[in-house]
Each structure stands twice: as C-alpha cells, then as structure tokens.
Enzyme design. Structure first.
Site, mmCIF file in Angstrom:
data_model
loop_
_atom_site.group_PDB
_atom_site.id
_atom_site.type_symbol
_atom_site.label_atom_id
_atom_site.label_comp_id
_atom_site.label_asym_id
_atom_site.label_seq_id
_atom_site.Cartn_x
_atom_site.Cartn_y
_atom_site.Cartn_z
ATOM 1 N N HIS A 263 -7.238 -6.119 -0.210
ATOM 2 C CA HIS A 263 -6.077 -5.230 -0.217
ATOM 3 C C HIS A 263 -4.981 -5.697 0.741
ATOM 4 C CE1 HIS A 263 -3.823 -1.566 -0.731
ATOM 5 N NE2 HIS A 263 -4.024 -1.168 0.508
ATOM 6 N N GLU B 78 -2.882 13.276 13.373
ATOM 7 C CA GLU B 78 -2.984 14.643 12.854
ATOM 8 C C GLU B 78 -2.179 14.798 11.561
ATOM 9 O OE1 GLU B 78 -2.098 13.912 15.954
ATOM 10 O OE2 GLU B 78 -3.835 14.575 17.139
ATOM 11 N N SER C 159 0.837 -1.197 0.000
ATOM 12 C CA SER C 159 0.000 0.000 0.000
ATOM 13 C C SER C 159 0.880 1.259 0.000
ATOM 14 C CB SER C 159 -0.970 -0.043 1.187
ATOM 15 O OG SER C 159 -1.997 0.905 1.054
#
Length: 239
Positions: A221, A162, A71
């Site tokens: 995936h 974040e 990924s």
C-alpha cells in the site's frame, strides 16, 4: 503539484518523491488536518479536507494544479476533483479507490490512542511499546514518526488521534456523488496491495472517465515509500 499524504503520515513522507517531481513541477506537500503541523479539528470529512486543500490552492493562486494523493489523501484529491474541478488540471491517486472499505486500521488507531506518551524518556522505549502492541516493527516505527519532542522535555503525539478514532468510519467510506471529473487521471496501485481490485476499475472509470490504472509489481500500500523512483517515473511519463 500538490501532494497529499495518507492516514498517520505527514508531508515529511514525500521527501524522495518531491525531489524527483521537482525537476518538472513546483511541489507543495501538505499536512492534512489532524496530521503533522496542521490544525486539529474534531470534524474530518473528505468534504472538509477537500475544502482545506481548495483554500490552499486559491490563497496561493496555484489553480489549476495537479494533485497527487496517497490513501486517504487520494480520497481527498478525488473529492476535490469532483467538487471543484476548475482547481484541478490533473489527478494522480495512489493505491485507493473511490469506495467504502471494510473495517481496518482499528488496531493501529487503538494503539496510538492508548500510547502512554508521558511514560517515555527515549524514543526506543516508545517504539518497543508500540512493537509489543502491534507485533509489526515496520508499522510501529512508521506510527512513531508522529511522536515528537516537546520543548520542555518529553514527547507528545502530534496526531489528533481522538479525531481520527471518532471519524474512522467516515475515512473508510467515500462521499457518494453523481459528478465526474473529465480531466486526465492516473491511478497507481501496488501489486501486493488489495486496496485497488480489478473489480474497482469500472467504478473508477465512472467517476474519472479519462483515467487509467498502472500497477507496480511487488509494492504494498505504501507504493511511493517502497518504489519512489518507479512512482516518479510513472507520474512524469503521465504528464
């Protein structure tokens, strides 16, 4: 061989695959920045993460090394091969193409950002909250692997959510390049995944002319998590 994990994951997700590959390779599974035990940084470009990996290879004198990436780890591996090919002997990319993807994963990122970590006294409480948010127990439990015990009690999220949230558009994209990697490259895709389409083969070949694609039927995936032996067999046969 260097192993690079995907978004929300860590080096711990490679235990089964590492054991199989260690029969032929010395295996190093890394935590990408803002994941696992690695450092946090507000910048999260593929160029930056490729530079992190290059620094690791150079510091330990491992180059040229084989690099396996799943990924976003696959995109890091591709960027490293394109930018510093002298460090890479061969490339294995799991279920990702060198392209921009449409918006996805925003719900998972938002759920992690909203996770009220200090409210939980047990892991099952946190998992129940996340399952309620996502309505997908398997994904919720996968994400909750990032919730770890704090020394003084309670929990904390080891992901820098974040930074991931603010860089999500960058992570969905891939740096444009006029370069190509001439070394051997194997792309492994899940037969039940939509991350590598047949239409992507020409793009993959443009960047990686000495590559081929293998499909594992029934895998989504998270190919190496679902079919670790099959992935290891493909990699070992490739080498």
């Amino acid at each position: 061989m260097i192993l690079l994990h995907g978004l929300f994951a860590s080096k711990d997700n490679f235990h089964s695959l590492s054991r199989r590959l260690s029969h032929q390779f010395t295996v190093y599974a890394l935590d990408l920045r803002n994941h696992g035990e690695s450092f946090h940084d507000p910048e999260m470009s593929y160029q930056g993460m490729a530079a992190d990996t290059a620094a690791f290879i150079e510091e330990l004198g491992l180059g040229p090394a084989a690099v396996f990436g799943h990924s976003i780890g696959g995109k890091v591996a591709m960027e490293l091969a394109l930018s510093q090919p002298v460090l890479i002997s061969a490339l294995v990319v799991e279920d990702i193409a060198p392209k921009q993807y449409p918006p996805r994963l925003a719900r998972e990122v938002q759920a992690l950002a909203e996770l009220p970590v200090t409210d939980f006294t047990t892991r099952p409480e946190a998992e129940k909250w996340m399952i309620g948010k996502l309505a997908n127990p398997a994904v919720a439990r996968f994400l909750m692997k990032n919730l770890v015990s704090a020394e003084g009690g309670g929990y904390f999220l080891r992901l820098n959510i974040e930074a991931i949230q603010s860089n999500l558009d960058t992570l969905l994209d891939f740096p444009s390049s006029s370069r190509s990697f001439q070394g051997p490259a194997l792309f492994i895709r899940g037969g039940s995944s939509d991350y590598i389409q047949d239409d992507d083969f020409s793009l993959i070949t443009r960047y990686f002319p000495n590559s081929h694609v293998e499909t594992l039927d029934g895998a989504t995936h998270w190919v190496h998590a679902e079919q670790p032996d099959a992935v290891a067999d493909l990699v070992l046969d490739f080498f």
